[in-house]
Design a protein around this motif. Structure first.
Motif, short mmCIF file in Angstrom:
data_model
loop_
_atom_site.label_atom_id
_atom_site.label_comp_id
_atom_site.label_asym_id
_atom_site.label_seq_id
_atom_site.Cartn_x
_atom_site.Cartn_y
_atom_site.Cartn_z
N THR A 65 0.83 -1.21 0.00
CA THR A 65 0.00 0.00 0.00
C THR A 65 0.86 1.26 0.00
OG1 THR A 65 -1.77 -1.15 1.20
CG2 THR A 65 -1.79 1.26 1.26
N ILE A 66 1.93 1.24 0.79
CA ILE A 66 2.84 2.39 0.84
C ILE A 66 3.54 2.56 -0.52
CG2 ILE A 66 4.95 3.31 1.89
CD1 ILE A 66 4.12 1.88 4.47
N LEU A 67 3.98 1.46 -1.11
CA LEU A 67 4.63 1.53 -2.42
C LEU A 67 3.70 2.12 -3.47
CD1 LEU A 67 6.49 -1.91 -2.35
CD2 LEU A 67 7.57 0.35 -2.39
N GLN A 68 2.43 1.76 -3.40
CA GLN A 68 1.46 2.33 -4.33
C GLN A 68 1.24 3.81 -4.04
OE1 GLN A 68 -0.02 0.84 -7.11
NE2 GLN A 68 -0.48 3.01 -7.44
N GLN A 69 1.23 4.17 -2.75
CA GLN A 69 1.07 5.57 -2.37
C GLN A 69 2.25 6.40 -2.87
OE1 GLN A 69 -1.42 7.08 -1.22
NE2 GLN A 69 -0.75 8.92 -0.13
N ILE A 70 3.45 5.85 -2.78
CA ILE A 70 4.64 6.55 -3.30
C ILE A 70 4.44 6.85 -4.79
CG2 ILE A 70 7.09 6.29 -3.87
CD1 ILE A 70 7.37 4.63 -1.29
N SER A 71 4.01 5.82 -5.54
CA SER A 71 3.78 5.98 -6.97
C SER A 71 2.73 7.05 -7.25
CB SER A 71 3.37 4.64 -7.57
OG SER A 71 3.10 4.76 -8.95
N SER B 16 18.91 -0.58 -10.69
CA SER B 16 17.64 -0.04 -10.19
C SER B 16 16.44 -0.54 -11.00
CB SER B 16 17.67 1.49 -10.19
OG SER B 16 17.71 1.99 -11.52
N ASN B 17 16.70 -0.95 -12.24
CA ASN B 17 15.63 -1.48 -13.10
C ASN B 17 15.60 -3.01 -13.15
OD1 ASN B 17 14.61 1.05 -14.03
ND2 ASN B 17 16.42 1.25 -15.34
N ASN B 18 16.52 -3.64 -12.40
CA ASN B 18 16.61 -5.10 -12.40
C ASN B 18 15.62 -5.67 -11.38
OD1 ASN B 18 17.35 -7.80 -12.12
ND2 ASN B 18 19.53 -7.37 -12.43
N THR B 19 14.64 -6.40 -11.87
CA THR B 19 13.59 -6.93 -10.99
C THR B 19 14.09 -8.06 -10.09
OG1 THR B 19 12.88 -8.42 -12.76
CG2 THR B 19 11.74 -6.30 -12.59
N LYS B 20 15.29 -8.58 -10.36
CA LYS B 20 15.84 -9.65 -9.52
C LYS B 20 16.58 -9.12 -8.30
CE LYS B 20 16.29 -12.93 -13.36
NZ LYS B 20 17.23 -13.78 -14.13
N ILE B 21 16.77 -7.80 -8.24
CA ILE B 21 17.45 -7.18 -7.11
C ILE B 21 16.40 -6.75 -6.08
CG2 ILE B 21 18.97 -5.31 -6.35
CD1 ILE B 21 20.30 -7.32 -8.23
N ASN C 169 4.13 15.14 -10.27
CA ASN C 169 4.99 15.01 -11.44
C ASN C 169 6.46 15.10 -11.04
OD1 ASN C 169 5.54 14.65 -14.18
ND2 ASN C 169 5.57 16.85 -14.59
N LEU C 170 6.84 14.29 -10.07
CA LEU C 170 8.18 14.36 -9.49
C LEU C 170 9.18 13.54 -10.27
CD1 LEU C 170 7.26 13.95 -5.71
CD2 LEU C 170 7.92 16.06 -6.87
N ARG C 171 10.38 14.08 -10.39
CA ARG C 171 11.52 13.35 -10.92
C ARG C 171 12.62 13.41 -9.87
NH1 ARG C 171 8.08 11.97 -13.46
NH2 ARG C 171 7.70 11.95 -15.71
N THR C 172 13.09 12.26 -9.44
CA THR C 172 14.07 12.23 -8.35
C THR C 172 15.32 11.52 -8.82
OG1 THR C 172 12.95 10.25 -7.52
CG2 THR C 172 12.36 12.34 -6.49
N PRO C 173 16.37 12.24 -9.18
CA PRO C 173 17.55 11.64 -9.78
C PRO C 173 18.31 10.69 -8.86
CG PRO C 173 17.97 13.93 -9.19
CD PRO C 173 16.50 13.70 -9.00
N CYS D 282 10.95 8.16 -6.93
CA CYS D 282 10.11 8.24 -8.13
C CYS D 282 10.79 7.62 -9.35
CB CYS D 282 9.73 9.69 -8.42
SG CYS D 282 8.71 10.44 -7.12
N ASN D 283 12.03 7.21 -9.19
CA ASN D 283 12.77 6.59 -10.28
C ASN D 283 13.06 5.11 -10.03
OD1 ASN D 283 13.19 9.49 -10.60
ND2 ASN D 283 14.61 8.90 -12.23
N ILE D 284 12.88 4.67 -8.79
CA ILE D 284 13.16 3.29 -8.42
C ILE D 284 11.89 2.64 -7.87
CG2 ILE D 284 14.42 1.76 -6.84
CD1 ILE D 284 16.74 3.64 -6.95
N ARG D 285 11.61 1.43 -8.32
CA ARG D 285 10.50 0.67 -7.76
C ARG D 285 11.06 -0.20 -6.64
NH1 ARG D 285 5.02 0.76 -7.00
NH2 ARG D 285 4.25 -1.35 -6.67
N TYR D 286 10.92 0.28 -5.40
CA TYR D 286 11.40 -0.49 -4.26
C TYR D 286 10.52 -1.71 -4.05
CZ TYR D 286 14.61 3.26 -2.96
OH TYR D 286 15.63 4.17 -2.95
N ASN D 287 11.10 -2.74 -3.45
CA ASN D 287 10.35 -3.97 -3.16
C ASN D 287 9.72 -3.96 -1.78
OD1 ASN D 287 12.95 -4.95 -4.94
ND2 ASN D 287 11.06 -5.97 -5.54
N TYR D 288 10.35 -3.21 -0.86
CA TYR D 288 9.82 -3.24 0.50
C TYR D 288 10.17 -1.93 1.21
CZ TYR D 288 8.36 -5.09 5.01
OH TYR D 288 7.70 -5.30 6.19
N VAL D 289 9.19 -1.41 1.96
CA VAL D 289 9.40 -0.22 2.78
C VAL D 289 9.22 -0.61 4.24
CG1 VAL D 289 8.60 2.11 3.34
CG2 VAL D 289 8.55 1.32 0.97
#
Length: 289
Positions: A13-19, A92-97, A26-30, A198-205
């Motif tokens: 739910t938090i990960l979805q809220q971040i998104s 950061s884009n590798n889904t296995k990490i 319209n955030l870009r976070t380098p 906003c640039n990385i899809r984290y797996n867990y918060v």
């Protein structure tokens, strides 16, 4: 600490809220390379945030890499991160990490940072040395009037080993912080920009405020670690004691609600992303405006 239970839906739910918040503003976070620790053997990545159990998790990554013990894990960061920004972008884009983010109530973290990096004058800190002069130029300009009796600013405010003789109050620290136009120190920078959320899809918060054994064990399992063979310090403890809501509320008691609102405006994205509530702190402030 609470028991073995874990609610993966809460993190989802938090990960979805971040998104959602990233899209809303319209955030870009380098990506900033030095902010991320990575272990290729354990296929794990972690973004450190100062005063949010960063020492404990940096130590864990050092142990995973069989680094020799050290007292200063701040210096370990460069040996535990990736070599290039391009490599970080690929990872950061590798889904296995497995990518971990750890947060806590932004105001409690801010008070913790103030207590440890500014108010604790039993030690030298870079933050007290760098920022105290800037704070006092706003709040106590009389300290900069030199004479043969009291000496100059440095002599009045600092000891010979660069510790503070005169400590800025929490309110003075905030007065400076709220008007400062310079880049925020890593001890009080906003989570969303520091960890490129906003640039990385984290797996867990992991929310440090009410974490459980189960959550820590879940993280260990994702890191490929045996919980019975890992030494992990209690999270959230500092030399001055744990900064919880009650401690934070005492510091906020000397603030006006106007300052609290301005402070919330500075950190509102973090509050919104991780579902923290400003209302508790509005009640802590004793003065209206």
């Amino acid at each position: 600490m609470k028991g073995e239970s874990i609610n993966l839906q809460e993190s989802a739910t938090i990960l979805q809220q971040i998104s959602n918040v990233c899209m809303k503003y319209n955030l870009r976070t380098p990506l900033i390379k030095r902010h991320f620790l990575y272990n290729p053997e354990h296929k794990s990545m972690y973004c450190w945030i100062r005063k949010v159990a960063s020492t404990s998790f940096t130590k864990l990554f050092a142990d995973m890499k069989n680094r020799p013990p050290t007292r200063n894990y701040y210096k370990e960061v460069d040996s535990l991160t990736v070599r290039t920004l391009k490599k970080l972008q690929l990872l950061s884009n590798n889904t296995k990490i497995f990518k971990l983010l750890v947060v806590r109530d932004p105001f409690q973290r801010l008070v913790s940072s103030y207590r440890d990096r500014i108010a604790d004058n039993s030690k030298y800190t870079a933050q007290a040395w760098i920022y105290t002069e800037k704070i006092f130029r706003l709040t106590r300009p009389e300290l900069f009037h030199s004479n043969t009796t009291t000496g100059n600013f440095q002599q009045k405010v600092f000891t010979s080993d660069k510790r503070l003789k005169i400590v800025p109050t929490f309110k003075e620290f905030l007065v400076w912080l709220l008007q400062s136009s310079e880049k925020d120190d890593v001890h009080w920078v906003q989570y969303y920009s520091h960890c490129a959320v906003c640039n990385i899809r984290y797996n867990y918060v992991l929310k440090l405020d009410d974490y459980t054994y189960g959550q820590i064990n879940y993280i260990f399992s994702k890191f490929g670690l045996d919980k019975n063979k890992v030494y992990f310090t209690t999270l959230g403890e500092t030399q001055g004691g744990h900064t919880n809501f009650d401690t934070t509320c005492k510091y906020f008691a000397n603030l006006t609600q106007d300052i609290v609102l301005k402070l919330h405006e500075k950190y509102k994205i973090d509050f919104e992303m991780y579902n923290y509530n400003i209302n508790y702190y509005m009640n802590c402030a004793t003065k209206k405006f």
